[in-house]
Write an enzyme that holds these catalytic residues in place. Structure first.
Site, PDB file in Angstrom:
ATOM      1  N   CYS A  23       0.830  -1.215   0.000  1.00  6.71           N
ATOM      2  CA  CYS A  23       0.000   0.000   0.000  1.00  6.71           C
ATOM      3  C   CYS A  23       0.863   1.263   0.000  1.00  6.71           C
ATOM      4  O   CYS A  23       1.628   1.492   0.936  1.00  6.71           O
ATOM      5  CB  CYS A  23      -0.911  -0.087   1.234  1.00  6.71           C
ATOM      6  N   CYS A  26       0.292   3.706   2.893  1.00  6.95           N
ATOM      7  CA  CYS A  26       0.842   3.135   4.134  1.00  6.95           C
ATOM      8  C   CYS A  26       2.320   3.501   4.265  1.00  6.95           C
ATOM      9  O   CYS A  26       2.799   3.810   5.358  1.00  6.95           O
ATOM     10  CB  CYS A  26       0.695   1.611   4.146  1.00  6.95           C
TER      11      CYS A  26
END
Length: 98
Positions: A23, A26
């Protein structure tokens, strides 16, 4: 090492970052959380939970998107938000629940 349940039952705020290695947002959160940890010191605990390695924890808290940040204190979820959150906003929110 303490279990997840033991960690979030702390009487000091525990910020949990539900993330995934694939991600992009993230990865954006990583330096933000490092800075936040140095600003907060011992005022709060920050833990990261990889949703791919811990699907049960993600399901238990209905984490559908990553990153999802949830603040716990005494085992209760007090605040949650998905997406990238800036360090100052996180710090103010955590201090409000300290």
């Amino acid at each position: 090492m303490a279990t997840f349940a033991e960690m979030i039952n702390s009487d000091k705020p525990v910020l949990v970052d539900f993330f995934a290695t694939w991600c992009g947002p993230c990865r954006t959160m990583e330096p933000i959380l490092k800075n936040l940890k140095s600003d907060l010191g011992e005022a709060a605990t920050i833990i990261k939970v990889d949703v791919d390695k811990n699907p049960a924890a993600a399901m238990a808290y209905q984490v559908q998107g990553v990153p999802t940040l949830i603040l716990f204190k005494n085992g209760k979820a007090l605040w949650r938000q998905s997406g990238v959150v800036q360090a100052k906003e996180l710090e103010q929110m955590i201090r409000a629940h300290s």
